[in-house]
Design a protein around this motif. Structure first.
Motif, PDB file in Angstrom:
ATOM      1  N   PRO A  14       0.830  -1.216   0.000  1.00  0.00           N
ATOM      2  CA  PRO A  14       0.000   0.000   0.000  1.00  0.00           C
ATOM      3  C   PRO A  14       0.860   1.260   0.000  1.00  0.00           C
ATOM      4  O   PRO A  14       1.889   1.329   0.686  1.00  0.00           O
ATOM      5  N   GLY A  15       0.449   2.216  -0.798  1.00  0.00           N
ATOM      6  CA  GLY A  15       1.222   3.440  -0.945  1.00  0.00           C
ATOM      7  C   GLY A  15       2.224   3.400  -2.073  1.00  0.00           C
ATOM      8  O   GLY A  15       2.810   4.429  -2.433  1.00  0.00           O
ATOM      9  N   GLY A  16       2.427   2.226  -2.638  1.00  0.00           N
ATOM     10  CA  GLY A  16       3.398   2.076  -3.703  1.00  0.00           C
ATOM     11  C   GLY A  16       2.859   2.497  -5.062  1.00  0.00           C
ATOM     12  O   GLY A  16       1.709   2.919  -5.194  1.00  0.00           O
ATOM     13  N   SER A  17       3.716   2.365  -6.072  1.00  0.00           N
ATOM     14  CA  SER A  17       3.372   2.764  -7.441  1.00  0.00           C
ATOM     15  C   SER A  17       3.712   1.652  -8.413  1.00  0.00           C
ATOM     16  O   SER A  17       4.599   0.830  -8.154  1.00  0.00           O
ATOM     17  N   LEU A  18       3.025   1.656  -9.519  1.00  0.00           N
ATOM     18  CA  LEU A  18       3.309   0.742 -10.625  1.00  0.00           C
ATOM     19  C   LEU A  18       3.051   1.471 -11.927  1.00  0.00           C
ATOM     20  O   LEU A  18       2.199   2.359 -11.996  1.00  0.00           O
ATOM     21  N   ARG A  19       3.790   1.060 -12.960  1.00  0.00           N
ATOM     22  CA  ARG A  19       3.505   1.551 -14.303  1.00  0.00           C
ATOM     23  C   ARG A  19       3.239   0.359 -15.202  1.00  0.00           C
ATOM     24  O   ARG A  19       4.107  -0.493 -15.385  1.00  0.00           O
ATOM     25  N   LEU A  20       2.039   0.326 -15.726  1.00  0.00           N
ATOM     26  CA  LEU A  20       1.652  -0.731 -16.662  1.00  0.00           C
ATOM     27  C   LEU A  20       1.932  -0.268 -18.084  1.00  0.00           C
ATOM     28  O   LEU A  20       1.800   0.914 -18.393  1.00  0.00           O
ATOM     29  N   SER A  21       2.286  -1.222 -18.934  1.00  0.00           N
ATOM     30  CA  SER A  21       2.544  -0.934 -20.341  1.00  0.00           C
ATOM     31  C   SER A  21       1.629  -1.779 -21.207  1.00  0.00           C
ATOM     32  O   SER A  21       1.242  -2.892 -20.829  1.00  0.00           O
ATOM     33  N   CYS A  22       1.322  -1.257 -22.381  1.00  0.00           N
ATOM     34  CA  CYS A  22       0.509  -1.988 -23.348  1.00  0.00           C
ATOM     35  C   CYS A  22       1.096  -1.744 -24.728  1.00  0.00           C
ATOM     36  O   CYS A  22       1.124  -0.607 -25.212  1.00  0.00           O
ATOM     37  N   VAL A  23       1.582  -2.806 -25.336  1.00  0.00           N
ATOM     38  CA  VAL A  23       2.170  -2.747 -26.670  1.00  0.00           C
ATOM     39  C   VAL A  23       1.205  -3.370 -27.664  1.00  0.00           C
ATOM     40  O   VAL A  23       0.560  -4.376 -27.370  1.00  0.00           O
ATOM     41  N   ALA A  24       1.130  -2.769 -28.843  1.00  0.00           N
ATOM     42  CA  ALA A  24       0.221  -3.281 -29.872  1.00  0.00           C
ATOM     43  C   ALA A  24       0.991  -3.895 -31.033  1.00  0.00           C
ATOM     44  O   ALA A  24       2.022  -3.358 -31.465  1.00  0.00           O
ATOM     45  N   ASN A  25       0.471  -5.001 -31.527  1.00  0.00           N
ATOM     46  CA  ASN A  25       0.977  -5.628 -32.744  1.00  0.00           C
ATOM     47  C   ASN A  25      -0.086  -5.537 -33.826  1.00  0.00           C
ATOM     48  O   ASN A  25      -1.273  -5.742 -33.552  1.00  0.00           O
ATOM     49  N   GLU A  26       0.326  -5.236 -35.035  1.00  0.00           N
ATOM     50  CA  GLU A  26      -0.598  -5.103 -36.168  1.00  0.00           C
ATOM     51  C   GLU A  26      -1.643  -4.010 -35.935  1.00  0.00           C
ATOM     52  O   GLU A  26      -2.775  -4.089 -36.429  1.00  0.00           O
ATOM     53  N   TYR A  27      -1.265  -2.986 -35.189  1.00  0.00           N
ATOM     54  CA  TYR A  27      -2.196  -1.901 -34.857  1.00  0.00           C
ATOM     55  C   TYR A  27      -1.390  -0.708 -34.391  1.00  0.00           C
ATOM     56  O   TYR A  27      -0.336  -0.876 -33.758  1.00  0.00           O
ATOM     57  N   THR A  28      -1.893   0.480 -34.682  1.00  0.00           N
ATOM     58  CA  THR A  28      -1.257   1.711 -34.220  1.00  0.00           C
ATOM     59  C   THR A  28      -2.224   2.472 -33.335  1.00  0.00           C
ATOM     60  O   THR A  28      -3.346   2.787 -33.755  1.00  0.00           O
TER      61      THR A  28
END
Length: 125
Positions: A14-28
């Motif tokens: 609790p109190g922490g941070s995260l950064r999620l990523s999302c990469v796309a294939n065959e799409y912009t």
């Protein structure tokens, strides 16, 4: 075939941070609505943030910031000051229809055509 792939989930105190990523294939992502949703066990999928990628490169709402890096064709979700209620599976989503500058993006899941498989975020001490 369009494929969205999330990463960056995990366990955090609790109190922490995260950064999620999302990469796309065959799409912009550029030119479309992009979004992050989450779903906790026993609950419905809920919208966290949506963003018009034509108008914005990032947008903030409370503890969350969604951003889009065109050079990497990646969408991020920065999450700060996490608490136990943030524990859920997190999904990125994108629309198939191209949008216009200042066109609002929908906040309902049925408006999005492409989805990732999800990344789990668990907040506990």
């Amino acid at each position: 075939q369009v494929q969205l792939v999330e990463s960056g989930g995990g366990s955090v105190q609790p109190g922490g941070s995260l950064r999620l990523s999302c990469v796309a294939n065959e799409y912009t992502f550029a030119g479309h609505c992009v979004a992050w949703f989450r779903q906790a066990p026993g609950k419905e999928r809920e919208e966290i943030m949506v963003m018009n990628s034509v108008e914005f490169v990032n947008s903030m709402k409370g503890r969350f910031t969604i951003s889009h890096d065109k050079t990497k064709n990646t969408v991020y979700l920065q999450m700060n000051n996490l608490n136990s209620e943030d524990t859920a599976m997190y999904y990125c989503a994108a629309s198939s229809r191209q949008i216009m500058f200042r066109e609002p993006c929908a906040s309902t899941a049925d408006a999005y055509d492409y989805w990732g498989q999800g990344t789990q975020v668990t907040v506990s001490s």
